[in-house]
Design an enzyme around this catalytic site. Structure first.
Site, short mmCIF file in Angstrom:
data_model
loop_
_atom_site.label_atom_id
_atom_site.label_comp_id
_atom_site.label_asym_id
_atom_site.label_seq_id
_atom_site.Cartn_x
_atom_site.Cartn_y
_atom_site.Cartn_z
N GLU A 198 -6.71 4.59 7.88
CA GLU A 198 -6.62 6.04 7.65
C GLU A 198 -7.93 6.59 7.07
O GLU A 198 -8.31 7.73 7.34
CB GLU A 198 -5.41 6.34 6.76
N HIS B 280 -9.37 1.21 4.89
CA HIS B 280 -8.08 1.32 5.56
C HIS B 280 -8.23 2.20 6.80
O HIS B 280 -9.06 3.13 6.80
CB HIS B 280 -7.05 1.92 4.60
N GLU C 190 -5.49 -5.08 10.49
CA GLU C 190 -4.43 -4.12 10.78
C GLU C 190 -4.74 -3.40 12.09
O GLU C 190 -5.54 -2.45 12.10
CB GLU C 190 -4.33 -3.09 9.65
N SER D 215 3.22 -2.32 10.31
CA SER D 215 4.68 -2.39 10.51
C SER D 215 5.29 -3.74 10.11
O SER D 215 6.24 -4.20 10.73
CB SER D 215 5.04 -2.04 11.96
N LYS E 11 0.12 4.30 -0.19
CA LYS E 11 -0.50 5.48 0.43
C LYS E 11 -0.28 6.73 -0.44
O LYS E 11 -0.26 6.63 -1.67
CB LYS E 11 0.03 5.66 1.85
N ASN F 151 0.87 -1.18 0.00
CA ASN F 151 0.00 0.00 0.00
C ASN F 151 0.91 1.23 0.00
O ASN F 151 1.54 1.54 1.00
CB ASN F 151 -0.89 -0.05 1.26
N GLY G 222 2.34 2.02 10.91
CA GLY G 222 3.31 3.10 10.77
C GLY G 222 4.00 3.49 12.07
O GLY G 222 4.64 4.53 12.17
P1 PGA Z 1 2.79 0.17 7.70
O1 PGA Z 1 1.36 0.40 7.03
O2 PGA Z 1 3.34 -1.11 7.12
O3 PGA Z 1 3.61 1.37 7.32
O4 PGA Z 1 2.57 0.05 9.17
C1 PGA Z 1 0.49 -0.67 6.79
C2 PGA Z 1 -0.80 -0.15 6.23
O5 PGA Z 1 -1.23 0.94 6.64
O6 PGA Z 1 -1.43 -0.78 5.37
#
Ligand code: PGA
Length: 252
Positions: free
Chosen positions: A99, A97, A169, A215, A13, A11, A175
């Site tokens: 976010e 997601h 997640e 992560s 983003k 992803n 993140g």
């Molecule tokens: P990350 O993000 O691997 O940077 O933690 C995962 C995601 O948001 O899909």
């Protein structure tokens, strides 16, 4: 025997210029060339989908969008329809997601519309769920996940289990460099599978893939992928570096 083909998804983003996207996509194609028995998907920003589709060509790398509207077309300023995405070569779309849920306030009812609309147009959702730190500490993890799955997938009919992917997640692991322990991840995945088994026929539920995200990196991917109910990974930060994504898709 259940057969769930591993899916490693990147992803991107809100990252990459067109030039960066082309370069990264080229690297993913090269990394995936000799990969056997695993699927690789990348979700660039909307602006780069067309350029990345060209780079992917007839490679095996799957193209996904990071969001999708439910309607085919119409007065939905700022949204992109499933049809438009299919038109440029997307077969999948990330929906819900964290976010989208937490920064943009998308709730289960809205996400359910996105899931239904995507599936109606044969665009496979990667439907994301996950609890916040407060919810985990308050002992609500499983009820939150159950609610997200039941509400987000309300009315969904699955005939091809490959056409719906769930991504667990934990919000506190995205993140942040914090990963759920393998036990926490496996426990959540196994639980989500029981909810799926209640929603769909058992042989369908056992074949729906559940990815772990939050992560994921070259150092923790091997142990995560060793868990029985973890069928792949949704990777953010580490998917933006060709080398680390290469290592992740070649997990051992
Ligand atoms: P990350 O993000 O691997 O940077 O933690 C995962 C995601 O948001 O899909």
């Amino acid at each position: 025997m259940t057969e769930r083909k591993v899916l490693i998804a990147g992803n991107w983003k809100m990252h990459t210029t067109l030039a960066e996207a082309r370069e990264l996509a080229g690297a993913v194609v090269r990394s995936s060339t000799n990969l056997v028995g695993r699927e690789v998907m990348i979700a660039p920003p909307f602006t780069a989908l067309s350029a990345v589709a060209e780079v992917l060509g007839d490679s095996r790398v799957l193209l996904a969008a990071q969001n999708v509207c439910w309607a085919e077309k119409g007065a939905f300023t700022g949204e992109i329809s499933p049809l438009m995405l299919k038109d440029l070569g997307c077969g999948m779309a990330i929906i819900g997601h964290s976010e989208r849920r937490h920064v943009f306030g998308e709730d289960d009812a809205l996400l359910n519309k996105r899931v239904l609309g995507a599936m109606e147009q044969n665009l496979s959702p990667v439907f994301c769920i996950g609890e916040t730190l407060g919810q985990r500490e308050g002992g609500q993890t499983m009820s939150v996940l159950e609610g997200q799955v039941r509400n987000g997938l309300a009315g969904v009919v699955v005939t091809d289990p490959g056409a719906l992917v769930i991504a667990y997640e934990p919000v506190w692991a995205i993140g942040t460099g914090k990963t759920a322990s393998v036990e926490q991840a496996q426990e959540a995945h196994a639980f989500v599978r029981t909810v799926l088994a209640d929603l769909f026929e058992k042989n369908i539920a056992t074949q729906i893939r559940i990815l772990y995200g939050g992560s994921v990196n070259p150092d923790n991917v091997d142990v995560l992928m060793g868990q029985e109910d973890i069928d792949g990974a949704l990777v953010g930060g580490a998917a933006l570096k060709a080398e680390s994504f290469d290592r992740i898709i070649h997990y051992r």
